[in-house]
Scaffold this motif. Structure first.
Motif, short mmCIF file in Angstrom:
data_model
loop_
_atom_site.label_atom_id
_atom_site.label_comp_id
_atom_site.label_asym_id
_atom_site.label_seq_id
_atom_site.Cartn_x
_atom_site.Cartn_y
_atom_site.Cartn_z
N PHE A 57 -34.38 -116.96 -45.22
CA PHE A 57 -35.63 -116.64 -45.90
C PHE A 57 -35.58 -116.94 -47.41
O PHE A 57 -35.62 -116.03 -48.23
N GLU A 58 -35.52 -118.22 -47.75
CA GLU A 58 -35.51 -118.59 -49.16
C GLU A 58 -36.87 -118.37 -49.83
O GLU A 58 -36.98 -118.39 -51.06
N ASN A 59 -37.91 -118.15 -49.02
CA ASN A 59 -39.22 -117.82 -49.59
C ASN A 59 -39.24 -116.42 -50.21
O ASN A 59 -40.23 -116.04 -50.84
N LEU A 60 -38.16 -115.68 -50.06
CA LEU A 60 -38.07 -114.34 -50.67
C LEU A 60 -37.45 -114.37 -52.07
O LEU A 60 -37.34 -113.32 -52.71
N GLN A 61 -37.02 -115.54 -52.53
CA GLN A 61 -36.51 -115.63 -53.90
C GLN A 61 -37.60 -115.19 -54.89
O GLN A 61 -38.79 -115.24 -54.57
N PHE A 62 -37.21 -114.82 -56.09
CA PHE A 62 -38.18 -114.35 -57.08
C PHE A 62 -39.27 -115.38 -57.34
O PHE A 62 -40.44 -115.03 -57.48
N THR A 63 -38.90 -116.66 -57.39
CA THR A 63 -39.89 -117.73 -57.57
C THR A 63 -40.35 -118.29 -56.23
O THR A 63 -41.04 -119.31 -56.19
N ALA A 64 -39.97 -117.62 -55.13
CA ALA A 64 -40.40 -117.95 -53.77
C ALA A 64 -39.92 -119.32 -53.30
O ALA A 64 -40.59 -119.97 -52.50
N VAL A 87 -36.89 -123.82 -62.95
CA VAL A 87 -36.44 -124.19 -64.29
C VAL A 87 -37.08 -123.28 -65.34
O VAL A 87 -36.41 -122.77 -66.24
N ALA A 88 -38.39 -123.07 -65.23
CA ALA A 88 -39.10 -122.25 -66.22
C ALA A 88 -38.55 -120.83 -66.26
O ALA A 88 -38.31 -120.26 -67.33
N TYR A 89 -38.34 -120.23 -65.08
CA TYR A 89 -37.88 -118.84 -65.02
C TYR A 89 -36.48 -118.69 -65.61
O TYR A 89 -36.23 -117.81 -66.44
N HIS A 90 -35.54 -119.54 -65.20
CA HIS A 90 -34.17 -119.39 -65.67
C HIS A 90 -34.01 -119.87 -67.11
O HIS A 90 -33.15 -119.37 -67.84
N PHE A 125 -36.05 -121.95 -52.74
CA PHE A 125 -34.64 -122.25 -52.92
C PHE A 125 -34.37 -122.99 -54.22
O PHE A 125 -33.24 -122.99 -54.73
N LYS A 126 -35.38 -123.63 -54.78
CA LYS A 126 -35.20 -124.45 -55.99
C LYS A 126 -34.60 -123.64 -57.14
O LYS A 126 -34.02 -124.20 -58.07
N GLY A 142 -25.69 -112.42 -58.70
CA GLY A 142 -26.47 -111.49 -59.51
C GLY A 142 -27.67 -112.12 -60.21
O GLY A 142 -28.45 -111.40 -60.84
N GLN A 143 -27.83 -113.44 -60.11
CA GLN A 143 -28.93 -114.13 -60.79
C GLN A 143 -30.02 -114.58 -59.82
O GLN A 143 -31.19 -114.70 -60.20
N VAL A 144 -29.64 -114.88 -58.57
CA VAL A 144 -30.61 -115.21 -57.53
C VAL A 144 -30.34 -114.31 -56.33
O VAL A 144 -29.24 -113.76 -56.18
#
Length: 400
Positions: A41-48, A83-86, A50-51, A16-18
């Protein structure tokens, strides 16, 4: 040392967080490289990137333990954004130290997540040293981008999801910088499917992990379009896991990465950064190594500078002959240029640029060199255009 229990606990924290990103087959890429290719497709994460996984896992535990004065990280961009987002989401003050070469899009997005951004040094190592100084001076908790057990465990959740979606994957191909992603994925994949093959990919310009694990002495470079894996020194934790759990490490060239970025954009209509395209670059560079296998690739990030992307597209068009530069020699008389442009138009090509060269030429004084930049449909069409110019009585050839 990170184990499968750590990765599974991280997976529960991340729920529910990523985003649980799709892992689907690319039929077209499979036909091109001769292997059955599945893309994560990890480029679809909110921060684009996998990090975000490792950062979320770490920040959740920092928040539970008490944030103190806050956290500090050093990063070329994707770890910074994660890190900044979370940290922002959990109310933790964050400072990010970034090398000066970091693409502007990553700097601005990191600031947009509420972090204090400090630009320092021309390498990750210089940024790391400055981050250590600030951490000691200001009492901040340092969050390493890859050499941290919580980060490694968070990144390992990528492999859990891939094997849930495609249990019969035979090979995982993963980009390698500091090694956090492949180390975490190797822990998870080995526990879930011991016989799976795991292959890491580094750019030839930053072969630190290859040299460390294989004992080779490949010379590096100073810059790469895959800045997300431009790491000069591998992590200690990640190196140990990679040595124990990863089957092979391969190198790819800048041209391979450029081609992979362009192929993913054209074929899959998905945008990846250089590091995110390294896996596909390995299949392009070493097709025999993966032929006939069921291969999972991680598109690890999509944060690419627009100007760099424009350059990659243009260079790709040149390599494919879809953008070409011709030199045409003609008599310097009225109507010559009109005949040349008419011939090119009849052959179905489009003219981007025209340049007359009268002084800097070996032609006779009454002749002129005309340089044309053309848009064509490819190499065969370009050859047709040149033939048409020859039949019209002009000397013409491609100018490299």
């Amino acid at each position: 040392m990170v184990d499968i229990d750590d990765v599974e606990r991280a997976a529960r924290r991340l729920e529910g967080q990523v985003l649980r990103t799709p892992c689907v087959e690319s039929r077209t890429l499979s036909q091109i490289v001769g292997a059955q290719v599945f893309l994560k497709f990890e480029n679809l994460q909110f921060t684009a990137s996998f990090k975000e996984r490792g950062a979320c896992n770490k920040m959740a535990q920092v928040a539970q333990a008490g944030a103190g004065q806050g956290v500090i990280a050093m990063s070329a961009g994707n770890h910074a954004q994660g890190v900044a987002y979370h940290a922002q989401r959990l109310g933790i003050p964050a400072t990010i130290v970034m090398p000066r070469f970091t693409p502007g899009v990553k700097i601005e997005r990191t600031r947009g997540f509420g972090a204090r951004v400090v630009l320092h040094g021309d390498s990750l190592e210089a940024a790391r040293a400055h981050a250590d100084e600030l951490a000691a001076r200001e009492g901040l908790a340092f969050v390493h981008p890859y050499d941290d057990d919580d980060i490694i465990a968070g990144q390992g959740t990528v492999a859990l999801e891939m094997l849930d979606e495609v249990p019969d994957l035979e090979t995982l191909v993963v980009s390698v910088g500091g090694g956090g992603l492949i180390a975490g994925m190797a822990v998870a994949a080995r526990a879930r499917k011991p016989g799976i093959e795991i292959v890491g990919v580094q750019t030839a310009r930053f072969p630190a992990m290859v040299n460390a694990v294989k004992g080779t002495h490949h010379e590096g470079g100073t810059s790469t379009i895959a800045e997300g894996i431009a790491v000069g020194a591998p992590g200690e934790r990640t190196r140990e896991l990679i040595t124990r759990l990863v089957d092979d490490l391969v190198l790819v060239d800048e041209g391979d990465i450029e081609q992979a970025v362009l192929m993913l954009l054209e074929i899959e209509k998905t945008l990846v950064e250089g590091a995110g395209a390294a896996g596909l670059a390995a299949l392009i560079r070493h097709p025999e190594r993966f032929r006939g296998r069921k291969v999972g690739l991680v598109l690890s990030g999509g944060n690419i500078d627009p100007l760099l992307l424009a350059a990659i597209i243009e260079r790709g068009m040149v390599r494919a002959g879809r953008l070409a530069r011709l030199q045409v020699s003609a008599r310097d008389v009225p109507g010559s240029l009109a005949r040349i442009t008419a011939t090119v138009a009849e052959a179905g090509a489009n003219i981007d640029e025209v340049h007359h060269q009268r002084a800097f030429t070996l032609q006779a004084a009454q002749n002129v060199d005309i340089e044309l930049v053309l848009q064509t449909r490819g190499r065969e069409h370009l050859a047709t255009v040149i033939d048409a110019l020859h039949h019209a009585g002009f000397e013409a050839g491609e100018k490299r």
